[in-house]
Design a protein around this motif. Structure first.
Motif, short mmCIF file in Angstrom:
data_model
loop_
_atom_site.label_atom_id
_atom_site.label_comp_id
_atom_site.label_asym_id
_atom_site.label_seq_id
_atom_site.Cartn_x
_atom_site.Cartn_y
_atom_site.Cartn_z
N LEU A 166 0.86 -1.16 -0.03
CA LEU A 166 -0.03 0.14 -0.02
C LEU A 166 0.82 1.29 -0.07
CD1 LEU A 166 -2.35 -1.11 2.76
CD2 LEU A 166 -2.59 -1.69 0.38
N PHE A 167 0.30 2.17 -1.12
CA PHE A 167 1.26 3.41 -0.89
C PHE A 167 0.31 4.77 -0.82
CE2 PHE A 167 3.74 0.36 -3.12
CZ PHE A 167 5.09 0.75 -2.75
N PHE A 168 0.46 5.53 0.24
CA PHE A 168 -0.19 6.44 0.49
C PHE A 168 0.03 7.77 0.20
CE2 PHE A 168 -1.83 2.94 3.21
CZ PHE A 168 -3.17 2.92 3.03
N MET A 169 -0.32 8.68 -0.61
CA MET A 169 0.21 10.20 -0.79
C MET A 169 -0.57 11.15 -0.22
SD MET A 169 1.67 9.79 -4.89
CE MET A 169 0.42 8.63 -5.61
N ILE A 170 -0.13 11.89 0.69
CA ILE A 170 -0.87 12.63 1.48
C ILE A 170 -0.16 14.02 1.65
CG2 ILE A 170 -1.84 10.77 3.05
CD1 ILE A 170 0.00 11.38 5.09
N GLN A 171 -0.93 15.14 2.16
CA GLN A 171 -0.24 16.36 2.04
C GLN A 171 0.03 16.91 3.49
OE1 GLN A 171 -2.16 19.84 -0.06
NE2 GLN A 171 -2.88 18.22 -1.67
N SER A 172 -0.43 16.24 4.36
CA SER A 172 -0.30 16.45 6.00
C SER A 172 -0.41 15.00 6.77
CB SER A 172 -1.18 17.23 6.56
OG SER A 172 -1.16 17.35 7.96
N PHE A 173 0.69 14.85 7.67
CA PHE A 173 1.04 13.62 8.35
C PHE A 173 -0.11 13.37 9.18
CE2 PHE A 173 3.13 10.98 11.65
CZ PHE A 173 3.31 9.89 10.95
N LYS A 174 -0.61 14.41 9.87
CA LYS A 174 -1.79 14.07 10.83
C LYS A 174 -3.06 15.32 10.42
CE LYS A 174 0.30 12.41 15.22
NZ LYS A 174 0.42 12.71 16.48
N CYS A 175 -4.20 14.80 10.53
CA CYS A 175 -5.16 15.68 10.05
C CYS A 175 -6.32 15.61 10.84
CB CYS A 175 -5.74 15.32 8.55
SG CYS A 175 -6.72 16.48 7.89
N GLN A 176 -7.04 16.68 11.34
CA GLN A 176 -8.19 16.46 12.08
C GLN A 176 -9.27 15.53 11.65
OE1 GLN A 176 -8.30 17.54 15.41
NE2 GLN A 176 -6.04 18.33 14.82
N THR A 177 -9.80 15.74 10.38
CA THR A 177 -10.66 14.93 9.83
C THR A 177 -10.21 14.58 8.39
OG1 THR A 177 -12.08 16.86 9.22
CG2 THR A 177 -12.70 15.94 11.38
N GLY A 178 -10.61 13.54 7.97
CA GLY A 178 -10.71 13.13 6.80
C GLY A 178 -9.32 12.58 6.35
N GLY A 179 -8.07 12.52 7.12
CA GLY A 179 -6.86 12.26 6.80
C GLY A 179 -6.49 10.84 7.43
N LEU A 180 -5.32 10.47 7.12
CA LEU A 180 -4.51 9.05 7.29
C LEU A 180 -4.76 8.96 8.83
CD1 LEU A 180 -3.89 7.07 5.23
CD2 LEU A 180 -1.42 7.69 5.84
N ASN A 181 -5.34 8.04 9.38
CA ASN A 181 -5.55 7.78 11.05
C ASN A 181 -4.44 6.96 11.33
OD1 ASN A 181 -6.33 4.99 11.13
ND2 ASN A 181 -7.28 5.37 9.54
N LYS A 182 -4.34 7.11 12.89
CA LYS A 182 -3.24 6.64 13.47
C LYS A 182 -3.05 5.00 13.29
CE LYS A 182 -1.51 6.28 18.43
NZ LYS A 182 -1.88 6.52 19.91
N VAL A 183 -4.17 4.35 13.06
CA VAL A 183 -3.79 2.75 12.67
C VAL A 183 -2.84 2.73 11.53
CG1 VAL A 183 -5.01 0.69 12.36
CG2 VAL A 183 -6.08 2.49 13.79
N ILE A 184 -3.07 3.29 10.86
CA ILE A 184 -2.24 3.31 9.32
C ILE A 184 -0.81 3.97 9.62
CG2 ILE A 184 -2.30 4.04 6.95
CD1 ILE A 184 -5.34 3.99 6.61
N ARG A 185 -0.92 4.85 10.21
CA ARG A 185 0.39 5.60 10.59
C ARG A 185 1.33 4.66 11.21
NH1 ARG A 185 -2.54 10.21 12.06
NH2 ARG A 185 -2.05 10.06 13.90
#
Length: 299
Positions: free
Chosen positions: A200-219
């Motif tokens: 799995l490859f995730f491309m994100i703009q912020s390591f943490k996000c309040q809502t709708g981002g990549l959550n702690k389980v995946i990190r």
């Protein structure tokens, strides 16, 4: 302090890992849960495309509302399945079914090959020929047809790319995605043991996000990370905490500064590096960073 050994209770590790594939000498282990963090136009897509190419994946699955608009990426990554509706949680089930189908086809091939080899041996030995085997392998051109498999009896290497998904339903209601991230290397289990697995490859703009981002389980499941240039001190701190078992925040900052020298540079962090790699840190993919403070530990 005195210790006493207890007989017959030594832990014996498995001989092989589920879904394990050999990768080239300087490539990370497979399978991956890789996270690329960077602002728009930072170079995330280019870096991930190059990593996927170098790791020699057979094909990719894309989960993105914008992937079909990028023909170059489609061609370079051999994307065979694209899911544009990133609010549909059933996409995760469809990905699992694709990998499951690969496992079933591989087992079908191995079973047919075993039956075919028996038929060829019986022919050679002049034994009684099983009518079912004759019907199964005798082709219309009056020849015995050897079973075929797209990957020649090997397990295919499959990558899944998640891009432009901030605020998506899949990220906001992540139960199924969390499950896939947790047991990605076990997807497509095989009767003989092991599994096809998926990276799995995730491309994100912020390591943490309040809502709708990549959550702690995946990190927490992350096996590697590409961190691009950022001025966000909190983000730097968050990433440093994710590798806190290796180095402290101050040393992490020095490692990061060593990596970021030119536009599009990034710090690559291999959280499950191979034993023969001298460091878990790299400037891009082609230059190891070995902090002098940890040189003995990292070598």
């Amino acid at each position: 302090m005195k210790t006493t050994k207890i007989p017959n209770l030594k832990i014996v590790p498995p001989k092989s890992e589920s879904g394990l594939y050999e990768t080239d000498r300087f490539m990370p282990k497979m399978h991956q849960v890789c996270v690329a963090v960077g602002k728009r136009a930072s170079g995330k897509s280019t870096a991930i495309v190059n990593l996927i190419e170098q790791m020699k994946f057979d094909y990719c699955i894309a989960v993105s509302p914008t992937m079909n608009s990028n023909k170059e990426l489609l061609d370079r990554l051999k994307i065979e399945h694209t899911f544009e509706d990133v609010d549909d949680p059933s996409v995760i089930d469809k990905i699992k079914n694709i990998v499951k189908a690969e496992a079933e086809d591989l087992e079908r091939y191995k079973d047919e090959l075993k039956r075919y080899n028996k038929l060829m041996k019986d022919l050679k030995d002049g034994k009684y020929l099983d009518d079912d085997l004759l019907l199964q392998f005798f082709s219309d051109d009056n020849h015995f047809q050897r079973p075929e498999h797209r990957w020649n009896g090997e397990k295919p290497r499959i990558a899944v790319i998640f891009d432009d998904m901030l605020g998506s339903g899949i990220y906001s209601r992540p139960r199924k995605l969390n499950g896939l991230s947790t047991y990605s290397r076990h997807v497509g289990s095989l009767k003989e043991g092991g599994a096809i697995g998926v990276s799995l490859f995730f491309m994100i703009q912020s390591f943490k996000c309040q809502t709708g981002g990549l959550n702690k389980v995946i990190r927490n499941q992350c096996t590697s990370m590409c961190l691009f240039k950022t001025k966000d001190k909190q983000e730097m701190k968050d990433v440093a905490e994710s590798v806190s078992g290796e180095i402290d925040e101050e040393l992490f900052s020095k490692v990061y500064d060593t990596a970021i020298k030119e536009p599009y540079d990034f710090l690559f962090i291999d959280l499950h590096k191979k034993k023969e790699h001298p460091s878990m840190f790299r400037r891009n993919f082609d230059e190891f960073i070995i902090p002098s403070e940890l040189e003995k530990k990292l070598i």
